[in-house]
Design a protein around this motif. Structure first.
Motif: not given
Length: 333
Positions: A107-108, A122-130, A316-323
């Motif tokens: 997902h990230l 980034a916009t298609a989902f609503t995070p509920i729980s890890l 935060e995870g999406r940004a880290t994975m992109a880098a």
């Protein structure tokens, strides 16, 4: 009460008695109306990974109790393909109010790897729980000349580009964890991607590869069979099911953490009341001793975080994975 004042008759008596008489009925009716609003049918849970895998197994352990709490059954549907994006697309376009996504680290990563997606992660989902974490681990074949992570790193530095390390696939959590660790340790190894951690573990057991960077649940059976051994786990703290295996962090790489995980998402615009109801049901489920014990047995770390915390984790995870994908020049298969 304001309700009484707004309905008072001129003498102020009859309306008050009427409202007080009606109050018990209203109090009893309210929960019924709330329950009828949501959920009012079975809840569809799309898992974009194969049945029997770590993420799927965790979902099937947890959701029966959630269904009891919410008054409706969960129907788990495996929709695999395209690094999990096919299943994600199903939920991105869902509008029935009863369809949700049980996703993982892809997902990230997918936004940085896949082209032509029909939705924006980034916009298609609503995070509920890890919901749970699946600890990653470094394991070596039985006759590999290293009993500690330090010895493994020393061997890799002595033979740059000669040691083969399998993961559960290209651009998976294992691959990204391996890249991050190799960069941190200053070593060069051969990445061998498989279609799943179990396949990588099988080749480790046969001696076809030297090591794996995959989940505990995948490598555990071959380690338990004496055909491989763990060197370290990627969690911040030692894992309850493998207390004798040190962490990568305590093995000389402070702060290092890399794990697979499973989390619950709704489509964009999922009502806050629904988000909270699902979050509450998850928190309750993972606190049940029998459920928690089963999750630990299959290699999970139960978490069940709250929506706001999971939203931060995702951003935060999406940004880290992109880098990491950019800097390591990782490409989709």
């Amino acid at each position: 009460m304001k309700l009484e004042t707004s309905h008072m008759l001129p003498n102020g008596t009859l309306a008050r008695r009427t409202l007080l008489a009606a109050a018990p009925a209203l109090a009893l009716a309210a929960p019924v109306r709330a329950q009828a609003a949501w959920p009012n049918r079975s809840i569809r849970l799309v898992v974009p990974f194969s049945a029997g895998g770590a993420a799927d197994s965790a979902a099937r352990v947890i959701t029966p109790h959630m269904g009891q709490r919410l008054g409706q059954n969960f129907v788990v549907e495996n929709r695999t393909g395209a690094s999990g994006s096919l299943g994600a697309a199903e939920i991105a376009r869902a509008t029935d109010g009863h369809s949700f996504l049980w996703d993982a680290s892809s997902h990230l990563v997918n936004p940085s790897l896949l082209r032509g997606l029909t939705f924006d992660y980034a916009t298609a989902f609503t995070p509920i729980s890890l919901v749970v974490a699946f600890p990653s681990a470094i394991a070596v074949k039985r006759d590999f000349a290293a009993n500690t992570l330090a010895e493994f790193v020393a061997a890799a530095k002595a033979r740059p580009g000669a040691i083969s390390v399998g993961t559960q696939g290209n651009a998976t959590a294992g691959h990204l964890g391996l890249v991050a660790f190799a960069r941190r340790a200053g070593i060069e190894v051969i990445h061998v991607p498989y279609r799943g951690g179990a396949a990588a573990a099988q080749d480790l057991a046969s001696g076809a590869i030297d090591a794996v960077f995959t989940t505990l649940v995948s490598a555990g059976p071959v380690v338990d069979a004496g055909r491989a051994r763990f060197l370290a786990v990627g969690t911040a703290e030692r894992v309850e099911s493998r207390p004798d295996v040190p962490t990568i962090a305590e093995s000389g790489y402070a702060g290092f953490e890399s794990n697979e995980w499973a989390g619950l998402f709704g489509p964009a615009g999922t009502p806050p009341a629904v988000v909270n109801a699902l979050s509450d049901a998850l928190v309750e489920a993972v606190a049940v001793p029998a459920i928690r014990q089963r999750l630990v047995q299959i290699g999970c770390v139960p978490l069940a975080t709250r929506p706001a915390d999971f939203a931060r984790f995702v951003t935060e995870g999406r940004a880290t994975m992109a880098a990491l994908v950019r800097d390591a020049n990782i490409r989709a298969e």
